[in-house]
Design a protein around this motif. Structure first.
Motif, PDB file in Angstrom:
ATOM      1  N   LEU A 308     119.217   8.970 -48.758  1.00 59.51           N
ATOM      2  CA  LEU A 308     120.709   9.859 -48.446  1.00 59.51           C
ATOM      3  C   LEU A 308     120.514  10.341 -47.271  1.00 59.51           C
ATOM      4  O   LEU A 308     120.123  10.026 -46.626  1.00 59.51           O
ATOM      5  CB  LEU A 308     120.077  11.580 -49.536  1.00 59.51           C
ATOM      6  CG  LEU A 308     118.965  12.063 -48.627  1.00 59.51           C
ATOM      7  CD1 LEU A 308     119.587  13.067 -47.533  1.00 59.51           C
ATOM      8  CD2 LEU A 308     118.353  13.418 -49.749  1.00 59.51           C
ATOM      9  N   VAL A 309     122.232  10.719 -47.209  1.00 54.22           N
ATOM     10  CA  VAL A 309     122.733  10.572 -45.635  1.00 54.22           C
ATOM     11  C   VAL A 309     123.598  12.311 -45.985  1.00 54.22           C
ATOM     12  O   VAL A 309     123.961  12.000 -46.437  1.00 54.22           O
ATOM     13  CB  VAL A 309     123.281   9.563 -45.089  1.00 54.22           C
ATOM     14  CG1 VAL A 309     124.500   9.785 -45.359  1.00 54.22           C
ATOM     15  CG2 VAL A 309     123.419  10.035 -43.509  1.00 54.22           C
ATOM     16  N   LEU A 310     123.275  13.180 -45.379  1.00 50.64           N
ATOM     17  CA  LEU A 310     124.456  14.551 -45.565  1.00 50.64           C
ATOM     18  C   LEU A 310     125.117  14.049 -43.659  1.00 50.64           C
ATOM     19  O   LEU A 310     124.513  13.661 -42.544  1.00 50.64           O
ATOM     20  CB  LEU A 310     123.099  15.479 -44.777  1.00 50.64           C
ATOM     21  CG  LEU A 310     122.160  15.288 -46.070  1.00 50.64           C
ATOM     22  CD1 LEU A 310     121.925  16.916 -46.142  1.00 50.64           C
ATOM     23  CD2 LEU A 310     122.800  15.576 -46.997  1.00 50.64           C
ATOM     24  N   SER A 311     126.295  15.111 -43.688  1.00 47.77           N
ATOM     25  CA  SER A 311     126.857  14.817 -42.073  1.00 47.77           C
ATOM     26  C   SER A 311     126.271  15.319 -41.326  1.00 47.77           C
ATOM     27  O   SER A 311     124.386  16.680 -41.818  1.00 47.77           O
ATOM     28  CB  SER A 311     128.328  15.624 -43.131  1.00 47.77           C
ATOM     29  OG  SER A 311     127.773  17.077 -42.767  1.00 47.77           O
ATOM     30  N   LYS A 353     126.614   6.914 -42.150  1.00 44.82           N
ATOM     31  CA  LYS A 353     127.501   7.944 -41.877  1.00 44.82           C
ATOM     32  C   LYS A 353     126.331   8.595 -40.420  1.00 44.82           C
ATOM     33  O   LYS A 353     125.307   8.768 -41.030  1.00 44.82           O
ATOM     34  CB  LYS A 353     128.366   8.270 -42.446  1.00 44.82           C
ATOM     35  CG  LYS A 353     127.500   9.166 -43.263  1.00 44.82           C
ATOM     36  CD  LYS A 353     129.046  10.109 -44.113  1.00 44.82           C
ATOM     37  CE  LYS A 353     128.319  11.756 -44.688  1.00 44.82           C
ATOM     38  NZ  LYS A 353     129.630  12.052 -45.613  1.00 44.82           N
ATOM     39  N   LYS A 354     127.506   9.371 -39.738  1.00 46.84           N
ATOM     40  CA  LYS A 354     127.023  10.494 -38.308  1.00 46.84           C
ATOM     41  C   LYS A 354     125.975  11.509 -39.510  1.00 46.84           C
ATOM     42  O   LYS A 354     127.128  11.895 -40.058  1.00 46.84           O
ATOM     43  CB  LYS A 354     128.354  11.360 -38.015  1.00 46.84           C
ATOM     44  CG  LYS A 354     127.315  11.600 -36.456  1.00 46.84           C
ATOM     45  CD  LYS A 354     128.043  10.912 -35.373  1.00 46.84           C
ATOM     46  CE  LYS A 354     127.379  11.446 -34.174  1.00 46.84           C
ATOM     47  NZ  LYS A 354     126.080  10.391 -32.966  1.00 46.84           N
ATOM     48  N   GLY A 355     124.766  11.734 -39.158  1.00 46.33           N
ATOM     49  CA  GLY A 355     124.211  12.462 -39.771  1.00 46.33           C
ATOM     50  C   GLY A 355     123.142  11.968 -39.984  1.00 46.33           C
ATOM     51  O   GLY A 355     122.543  11.115 -39.337  1.00 46.33           O
ATOM     52  N   TYR A 356     122.309  12.968 -40.700  1.00 45.44           N
ATOM     53  CA  TYR A 356     120.918  12.860 -40.224  1.00 45.44           C
ATOM     54  C   TYR A 356     120.472  11.888 -42.431  1.00 45.44           C
ATOM     55  O   TYR A 356     121.338  12.292 -43.241  1.00 45.44           O
ATOM     56  CB  TYR A 356     119.185  13.769 -40.777  1.00 45.44           C
ATOM     57  CG  TYR A 356     119.195  14.242 -39.536  1.00 45.44           C
ATOM     58  CD1 TYR A 356     117.834  13.608 -38.934  1.00 45.44           C
ATOM     59  CD2 TYR A 356     120.241  15.104 -38.628  1.00 45.44           C
ATOM     60  CE1 TYR A 356     117.876  14.216 -37.447  1.00 45.44           C
ATOM     61  CE2 TYR A 356     119.995  14.758 -37.632  1.00 45.44           C
ATOM     62  CZ  TYR A 356     119.092  14.766 -36.484  1.00 45.44           C
ATOM     63  OH  TYR A 356     118.846  15.065 -35.430  1.00 45.44           O
ATOM     64  N   THR A 357     119.564  11.088 -42.203  1.00 43.42           N
ATOM     65  CA  THR A 357     119.386   9.845 -43.684  1.00 43.42           C
ATOM     66  C   THR A 357     117.896   9.818 -43.754  1.00 43.42           C
ATOM     67  O   THR A 357     116.694  10.203 -42.494  1.00 43.42           O
ATOM     68  CB  THR A 357     119.176   8.443 -43.330  1.00 43.42           C
ATOM     69  OG1 THR A 357     118.833   8.657 -44.954  1.00 43.42           O
ATOM     70  CG2 THR A 357     118.357   7.593 -42.543  1.00 43.42           C
TER      71      THR A 357
END
Lengths: 432, 243
Positions: A308-311, A353-357
């Motif tokens: 997953l990736v979160l903003s 996308k920009k954020g943590y995966t």
């Protein structure tokens, strides 16, 4: 034959075919039915599965190499492993590489893969200058960012659903040595690792191993791995698979206790801080490639990876919640990886996308799918999405919320009659 | 070493070329009919291994051309590998002699004609390496592919005789007996997955046979045991089987 992805779930019966020239491919494609191209089968779920698959493994020739600029033209079945074998001794390496080198160039484009340098270099497609794509009617289109740009953006990250990638022009990066200067830093909790990612945002390569079963004050304890190319030394390359998992282990072997134990020792036996020691490129980028068939560790039922990736703004809160849920479920695995991505590109379905995966393996278990649906909700609540190359069970609703450009992608598929010719179990499940 | 590969577009040939270019720094003559496909492989091998590679036209069943083909090589090879072959369609061959003849000519007569020309040269020079890819199908006739099997069986016996003749002249002859290989030839057959070898595995076995001075090898090696059993079955039982 029986075929499955890297997660060994699901296993299906397929009709397979191969091609080594464009003429052969064209005649195969003219037979009615829908197909998906299958490269090295390293995507975890059902994205390279269909009742009919076309293997790209024989379409794997190097057509041209420009030794001044490090630009290689090769066919889509070429593997990263072979590119390294040929070009590393000459001082060239992949500009972006994922955590295994046993993937094809075509697969790397279809999943628009990322690596430990995403925050600085972006995805694999950044270094793809052009490619030829065979459409559903057999027509071949040359795609670059300028010409047929819509097809270019749809195909990079497009999971093989836009056509068959033929030849690819790829820019390599120049290196001075086959070693990486690696630094390891232990972090006690999630806050610490977040701060360290920010602090080291200028370092070329960064990724963290995270103990997803640690709870309470240890929540998010992790080991940050940083790396830079060493700028002097030898350019030699030797690689041997040292170990092999000979058969599917009993699925009971990996359970919350054995994984907790492993994580405990792994965390505590790694020194708090190791500064700039030299490791071979293969050991730095592809540690698991040393163990042939490591997917057998999860037993005959197989496993899946949930990435997953979160903003960025909501990453901390979201990850905390997700780690708490995983800790409480006891379903976590020993392979959990955390990374801070850079900005996203404009491809329709690229994942980063920009954020943590966060990526974690789960063995297939009766309780797993309902638990993952709970995680899905948290991911969507934090402007997140899931990686298609790992997915085997996502619902359409989760897909369309995570990938706002899905409409453009689906329109293109409709308009160019791709839906009749190129499908995977995943695309059918997602209704793409 | 200069290596001549005949039937160079076959799947196994490409991996043999890779193996010898990588491990022996061999320069390669790659000969086949489809020049477009061959040109691509030649370029690939040149870029990968920085060795000399040449594409040549060769048609195994155009016997008249063989002498001229070999004479026109500007330097003569130190080794030759016969990779061409034609599986054909057994059912069709039973009805249609044209198919039978094609199978026998490609697998056997073509090999005999070109190898006699090359053997003469190797014998005179007093050194050389000949590798022939035959088949386990040539070990015993079965209803499912006995036309192909008999041609390969003849090739196996031919290679054995050639080895005997050239032994004293320092010319080595290696017979390779592969089982099923995942290639163009077997693509549409429904074969037991566990018995299928990848073309690169067969190429590796062939290279090891060269390194270890073997005369006859099975590839994969377990075929030795399978064929031992198959050859031991008495004919009056064997004729009733469906294998």
């Amino acid at each position: 034959m029986k075929l499955f992805g890297w997660g060994k779930y699901p296993v299906i019966q397929v009709e397979e075919s191969y091609f080594e020239s464009i003429e052969q491919l064209k005649s195969k494609l003219s037979i009615p039915g829908d197909y998906i191209v299958h490269g090295m089968g390293r995507s975890y779920g059902d994205s390279a599965l269909n009742r009919r698959v076309i293997f790209s493994s024989k379409f794997n020739k190097i057509l041209n190499f420009d030794p001044i600029n490090g630009v290689v033209i090769c066919e889509s079945g070429m593997t990263i492993s072979e590119l390294i074998e040929v070009f590393l001794p000459r001082g060239w390496f992949l500009s972006v590489t994922p955590g295994t080198k046993f993937i094809t160039v075509g697969g790397a484009i279809a999943s628009d893969v990322h690596g430990k340098n995403h925050h600085k270099a972006g995805c694999f497609s950044e270094f793809v200058r052009s490619f030829d794509l065979m459409l559903s009617n057999g027509e071949i289109v040359h795609c670059t960012r300028e010409n047929n740009s819509e097809l270019f953006r749809a195909t990079c990250g497009g999971m093989g659903l836009t056509g068959i990638i033929l030849t690819v022009k790829l820019k390599l990066q120049q290196i001075q040595s086959s070693f990486i200067r690696e630094t390891l830093i232990s972090c006690k909790n999630l806050e610490e690792i977040f701060n360290l990612f920010e602090e080291h945002s200028l370092v070329t390569y960064s990724v963290a191993w995270i103990d997803c079963l640690a709870k309470g004050k240890n929540l998010g304890r992790s080991i940050l791995m940083l790396g830079e190319h060493e700028d002097s030394g030898k350019l030699n390359h030797s690689f041997k698979q040292k170990w092999m998992v000979p058969f599917d282990l009993p699925h009971i072997c990996l359970n919350r206790y054995s994984v907790s134990l492993f994580n405990h020792f792994y965390y505590n036996l790694t020194p708090k801080y190791i500064r700039e020691h030299l490791v071979r490129i293969d050991n730095f980028f592809y540690p698991l490639d040393k163990i042939a068939h490591w997917n057998r560790l999860y037993g005959h039922r197989g496993f899946t990876q949930y990435q997953l990736v979160l903003s960025k703004e909501s990453s901390f809160e979201g990850l905390k919640k997700i780690l708490q849920m995983i800790g409480a479920s006891g379903l976590g695995s020993f392979l959990a990886v955390l990374k801070l991505f850079g900005t996203q590109n404009d491809n329709y379905l690229s994942f980063p996308k920009k954020g943590y995966t966060l990526a974690l393996d789960f063995k297939i278990h009766p309780k797993l799918f309902s638990f993952l649906r709970e995680l899905d909700r948290v991911v969507l609540d934090h402007e997140g999405r899931l990686y298609l190359a790992k997915d085997v069970r996502m619902a359409r609703e989760v897909f369309i919320k995570g990938y706002p450009k899905y409409e453009k992608f689906e329109e293109l598929r409709e308009m160019m009659e791709m839906k009749m010719k190129f499908n995977s179990l995943q695309s059918k499940r997602l209704g793409v | 070493m200069k290596l001549l590969i005949l039937g160079a577009n076959s799947d196994v040939a490409y991996y043999i070329a890779k193996k010898f270019a990588k491990s022996e720094r061999s320069s390669l003559f790659m000969a086949s009919r489809n020049q477009k496909l061959l040109a691509k492989k030649v370029e690939d091998l040149k870029i990968r291994y920085l060795v000399e590679v040449k594409a040549l036209f060769f048609d195994a069943t155009d016997y008249e051309s063989h002498r001229n083909f070999y004479d026109s090589l500007d330097t003569k090879p130190d080794g030759v590998i016969i990779c061409f072959g034609f599986l054909g369609d057994q059912k069709k061959a039973q009805r249609d002699f044209i198919e039978s003849r094609q199978i026998i000519e490609t697998n056997y007569l073509g090999a005999v004609n070109i190898l006699e020309i090359i053997a003469e040269d190797f014998e005179r020079r007093g050194h050389g390496l000949i590798i022939g890819i035959s088949s386990v199908a040539g070990e015993r006739g079965r209803k499912s592919n006995y036309i192909y099997g008999s041609a390969k069986g003849a090739l196996t016996i031919y290679l054995s005789g050639l080895r005997n003749r050239l032994n004293k002249r320092n010319v080595r002859v290696i017979t390779v007996l592969p089982g099923f290989i995942r290639t163009k030839m077997t693509e549409n057959l429904d074969l037991p997955q566990k018995l299928i070898a990848e073309p690169e595995e067969v190429a590796e076995d062939i290279y090891q046979a060269y390194i270890k001075n073997k005369d006859v090898i099975y590839s994969k090696s377990f075929w030795k045991w399978i064929m031992l059993v198959i050859k031991m079955i008495p004919e009056n039982l064997f004729k009733r089987t469906n294998i």
